[in-house]
Scaffold this active site. Structure first.
Site, mmCIF file in Angstrom:
data_model
loop_
_atom_site.group_PDB
_atom_site.id
_atom_site.type_symbol
_atom_site.label_atom_id
_atom_site.label_comp_id
_atom_site.label_asym_id
_atom_site.label_seq_id
_atom_site.Cartn_x
_atom_site.Cartn_y
_atom_site.Cartn_z
ATOM 1 N N ASN A 167 0.961 -1.223 -0.125
ATOM 2 C CA ASN A 167 -0.012 -0.210 -0.085
ATOM 3 C C ASN A 167 0.813 1.224 0.091
ATOM 4 O O ASN A 167 1.919 1.419 0.588
ATOM 5 C CB ASN A 167 -0.839 0.047 1.211
ATOM 6 C CG ASN A 167 -1.656 1.243 1.325
ATOM 7 O OD1 ASN A 167 -2.604 1.482 0.647
ATOM 8 N ND2 ASN A 167 -1.196 2.163 2.242
ATOM 9 N N GLU A 168 0.767 2.093 -1.138
ATOM 10 C CA GLU A 168 1.267 3.357 -1.140
ATOM 11 C C GLU A 168 2.673 3.308 -0.566
ATOM 12 O O GLU A 168 3.497 4.165 0.297
ATOM 13 C CB GLU A 168 0.434 4.368 -0.107
ATOM 14 C CG GLU A 168 -0.827 4.540 -0.421
ATOM 15 C CD GLU A 168 -1.557 5.796 0.162
ATOM 16 O OE1 GLU A 168 -1.093 6.273 1.196
ATOM 17 O OE2 GLU A 168 -2.689 5.873 -0.154
ATOM 18 N N GLU A 287 -8.601 3.442 -3.951
ATOM 19 C CA GLU A 287 -9.103 4.321 -2.730
ATOM 20 C C GLU A 287 -9.443 5.616 -3.258
ATOM 21 O O GLU A 287 -8.557 6.219 -4.200
ATOM 22 C CB GLU A 287 -7.805 4.729 -1.685
ATOM 23 C CG GLU A 287 -7.329 3.569 -0.777
ATOM 24 C CD GLU A 287 -6.321 3.867 0.129
ATOM 25 O OE1 GLU A 287 -6.310 5.095 0.479
ATOM 26 O OE2 GLU A 287 -5.686 3.272 0.667
#
Length: 497
Positions: A167-168, A287
């Site tokens: 994630n990110e 997201e």
């Protein structure tokens, strides 16, 4: 607006209507899970929340993060609850009790008719933990991790088929943040072994955390140059807000999402061309939402508590309009965006809110999402649109009409989604549907309110709700309607005769 049933963008992937639940704030504890709540079932899941989630018809839910996943040991959340450790979650500076983990969440997902979209930790963990988690979730039996799952009471595998590789990972706020090369190499090696365990899974590589990152573009190109052969999707994240209190500029921010998608798609195609590849990398916008209302409040929350009220944005009517515009934008790109996750689902920047031991209710953004999830399944159509435009602080030539149509051939239904961005005047909407012979209006839903800051609360949960009193009509193969100022509209047609 001109529509033709043969001018198809793509068949909309059902995963376009996905969502997200992270171990963050009250998303899980006090959100989906609250033992002792009057509606709680035998596993402690709130059935009032389950009812609202099922109404949204969410087909896939990303889990367990988010920033949380980059410090998460998935083994902490399996086995007997009494032996699970409490951990400090450094991502959100809270204490994670691990009462809910992989098995419980998979069970909850079944109860809301959703699949799990599982994230792996590529921050503090890596290849070994990733392959073990796939084995635990998906291998039938006869191996250490699959047999351990069985010993925990889950004879059948969870059969999770969509996974994201961290994630990110470009973000300095992320535990274990990496350069594009570091991440691309790790994601490649994790992807290899995960697919060796289960060749049927699909994998999502991390794109930039947002389009304003200084490495945006170069990150995507480097990661895909390394991982192209082993991944199927690239992720996009974006949140929007209105801190300037500028309605016209705020509602134009879906144009930013449109540009973001086009840019990332072009980078994916560049790498495909560079590698002489045959595989098209599709996009997972996993997201997206409005997020800005709670930022000041969150600064006041003391660290190291369990399930504090973090990121509890209370959404107003204008937020619902922007969410409608963002949903239309995603549908316009359904040829490339195959997965999208409204972040998040309950309490944390969410369409559903709850009170402890109390009620659950729908926020304003619940309604456009529910409408598109219900009626946006089918083929998204190329629409030729002519609209008056305006300029705002950050955007030029913003059309007052934001619209798209989805054709469900099997049900012989055509649905038009439309937002009138004009803050002061209604908009005369005319849509040529000459290729849809013998179609008639069956419903015209409208979400409107005189107060753009109006919100729904536990005490007044129906302050902002849609009505069925729209004025759309069909005559001579043309739909006409007067769209109210600043309104969300769903015009449904069905073939008769």
């Amino acid at each position: 607006m001109i529509l033709d049933k043969n001018l198809i963008i793509a068949n909309v992937d059902k995963r376009m209507f996905g969502s997200f639940i992270e171990h963050l704030g009250r998303a899980i504890y006090g959100g989906i899970y609250e033992p002792g709540h009057p509606s709680a079932d035998e596993m402690g899941f709130r059935q009032d929340v389950i009812h609202l989630v099922k109404h949204l018809q969410v087909p896939i839910v990303r889990y367990p993060g988010g920033n949380f996943v980059s410090g998460y040991n998935w083994e902490d959340g399996i086995g007997p609850r009494e032996s699970r450790p409490r951990r400090l979650d450094l991502a959100w500076r809270t204490v994670e009790p691990n009462e809910i983990g992989t098995n419980e969440f998979a069970e909850w997902a079944k109860r809301v008719n959703a699949e799990v979209y599982m994230a792996i930790n590529l921050g503090t963990r890596g290849i070994d933990a990733a392959r073990n988690l796939v084995e635990y979730c998906n291998h039938p039996s006869g191996s250490y991790w699959s047999d351990l799952r069985i010993s925990h009471g889950y004879q059948k595998p969870h059969n999770i088929k969509t996974w994201c590789l961290g994630n990110e990972m470009d973000g300095p706020w992320q535990i274990g943040a990496k350069t594009a090369y570091e991440y691309g190499r790790l994601a490649t090696e994790a992807a290899k072994v995960m697919k060796w365990v289960d060749p049927e899974i699909e994998l999502v590589a991390c794109g930039s955390s947002n389009s304003s990152m200084p490495t945006f573009g170069q990150w995507e190109a480097t990661v895909l140059d390394l991982a192209y052969d082993h991944v199927d999707y690239l992720s996009l994240h974006s949140y929007y807000g209105n801190p300037e209190n500028d309605f016209s500029n705020y509602l134009a921010k879906s144009l930013d999402m449109d540009s973001f998608i086009k840019t990332v798609a072009s980078i994916c195609d560049y790498i495909k061309g560079k590698k002489h590849g045959k595989k098209t990398i599709h996009l997972a916008f996993d997201e997206w939402n409005v997020w800005y209302h709670s930022r000041e409040q969150d600064k006041k929350i003391k660290p190291w508590s369990i399930a504090p009220p973090l990121l509890q944005d209370v959404y107003n009517f204008e937020d619902a309009l922007l969410v409608g515009c963002l949903l239309i934008t995603l549908l316009k790109h359904s040829d490339r965006v195959k997965i999208a996750c409204l972040a998040q689902l309950v309490n944390v920047i969410a369409p559903i809110m709850t009170s402890d031991r109390g009620t659950a209710w729908a926020q304003t953004i619940f309604y456009p999402f529910a409408h598109v999830s219900h009626y946006g399944r089918g083929a998204a159509l190329h629409a030729v649109i002519s609209s008056p435009v305006y300029d705002s602080k950050d955007f030029t030539d913003v059309p007052y009409l934001e619209s798209i149509a989805v054709y469900n051939e099997g049900n012989e239904e055509l649905t038009i989604f439309a937002v009138n961005r004009n803050p002061a005047e209604p908009l005369l909407f005319e849509c040529d549907i000459r290729s849809f012979t013998d179609y008639r209006i069956i419903q015209h839903l409208v979400l409107e309110h005189e107060d753009i800051k109006a919100v729904n609360t536990a005490i007044f949960p129906n302050r902002v709700v849609p009505h069925n009193g729209g004025n759309a009509q069909v005559q001579d193969e043309e739909v006409t309607a007067l769209l109210s100022k600043r309104s969300w509209n769903v015009i449904r047609l069905k073939k008769y005769g």
